[in-house]
Scaffold this active site. Structure first.
Site, PDB file in Angstrom:
ATOM      1  N   LYS A 143       0.948   4.420   6.697  1.00 55.10           N
ATOM      2  CA  LYS A 143      -0.072   4.984   6.085  1.00 55.10           C
ATOM      3  C   LYS A 143       1.131   6.761   6.132  1.00 55.10           C
ATOM      4  CE  LYS A 143      -2.915   2.448   5.045  1.00 55.10           C
ATOM      5  NZ  LYS A 143      -2.710   1.375   5.253  1.00 55.10           N
ATOM      6  N   SER A 199       0.803  -0.858   0.336  1.00 51.37           N
ATOM      7  CA  SER A 199       0.225   0.337  -0.113  1.00 51.37           C
ATOM      8  C   SER A 199       0.721   1.271  -0.195  1.00 51.37           C
ATOM      9  CB  SER A 199      -0.720  -0.528   1.124  1.00 51.37           C
ATOM     10  OG  SER A 199      -0.459   0.443   2.052  1.00 51.37           O
TER      11      SER A 199
END
Lengths: 205, 205
Positions: A164, A123
């Site tokens: 993230k 990701s």
DNA sequence: TTGTCATGAAAACAAATGTACTCTAATACA
DNA sequence: TGTATTAGAGTACATTTGTTTTCATGACAA
């Protein structure tokens, strides 16, 4: 750990050498001959003297004669590696210049309470953080001080930890992947625990 | 270098502390009090003892009482950082497990003749090597031993150094970027000098 | 001034420690 | 089997070294 196996030392010399390295790593100073004697389960200093002499002749250790605990391990002490220049990873090709400075990796390691996490998944691939990379993180003391755009590891209780981009907008927290295939996660500040912010990325081939 | 300026030490203590750190870095063992005495241009061990006592009280050093040259610098000795678990960088979120092992970065640095190059450009971006990254390289002794698919730094005389995937096919060398915007470079083996193969990637944020 | 405190010199002492030497036991080898 | 070699035990000794003590000096406050 560096276990000395493929060298020209006898078993006894090897055992002593490994013990010395371990001791010096732990205590930052040389052991005395009598300490080595005890560690090697001997009852006289003579065998240690002999083994030290051999280790010295073979270039593994050195010491200042007559001085107590002045042994040194003759070994490459590495805190950095020479930066030999820059390479082109693009169209134009740059010159290869010699020996400018040293790359010090350990400076990051010396920050307080730094820890590492291994990365699972893709990701963060657009931030050039790939599956299997190790990320070095610095603990976050104060969640309010995180800047937008920082890469953080965050724990959403009950779910787990994720790496993230951090964004804060109108009281809401957004955790965004660096991969368009993933949707941003929207949270309230009290729903999430921030563990660390990204200091460095390490990838071993 | 760590110069101790912003601490609660007197000038004399600071000077001694810095000298000790420097000595121990050079010699891998503790100096004796009389050595410190000479280094501080004193003619008696008493002032050194006093300064050492203060350094110890303030938590900078420690030693084994009565034992010669057993000083230690109380400082984080870091060769690795704890790996605290793994983080999800994808859809599924994994658990955050505590304290498994240590990430040792220095093992790569200890390989013989390792050097670093800073990366310019984005031709290796699909291999997750970005502009500004440092790549750690191991010298290539034998160009014939390079495996297809290895990332190498290669110097094409007259042009410069570049970081590319290495492929060999039918006597020809192909240097391919990890970016479809760049065309592979086709060369004969004698037209190129290989400097190193990729060991690790280091990115400091 | 006077007393106190800190710093340093000087000397002395005891423990830690490297080193040398002898002797014994084990091992290897012819 | 006998001999040479080596590893280790045991001991002794001189140096290194941490530690303590005493004394001198100078700064500073009462």
């Amino acid at each position: 750990m560096t276990t000395s196996a493929d060298n020209n030392l006898t078993d006894a010399q090897n055992e002593l050498y490994d013990w010395i390295k371990s001791y010096m790593k732990d205590f930052q100073h040389s052991p005395s001959i009598r300490q080595m004697m005890e560690a090697m389960r001997l009852k006289s200093p003579a065998p240690i003297q002999s083994r030290l002499k051999h280790l010295q002749e073979k270039g593994y250790i050195s010491w200042q004669e007559g001085k107590a605990r002045t042994m040194q391990i003759v070994d490459e002490i590495i805190e950095g590696v020479p930066i030999m220049g820059s390479v082109a990873a693009g169209g134009l090709i740059e010159t290869y210049s010699d020996l400018q400075e040293n790359l010090d990796i350990t400076d990051v390691l010396k920050k307080k309470d730094v820890f590492a996490l291994s990365v699972n998944g893709d990701s963060m691939i657009d931030a050039c953080i790939a599956d299997g990379d190790m990320v070095l993180m610095e603990p976050i003391k104060d969640a309010y001080s995180i800047r937008n755009g920082t890469i953080v590891s965050a724990m959403v209780p009950g779910l787990g930890t994720t790496l993230k981009y951090f964004f804060k907008k109108e009281g809401k927290i957004f955790l965004e992947a660096a991969n368009t295939a993933y949707e941003p996660i929207e949270l309230n500040l009290d729903e999430v625990v921030f563990q660390g912010k990204l200091l460095a990325v390490w990838r071993k081939i």
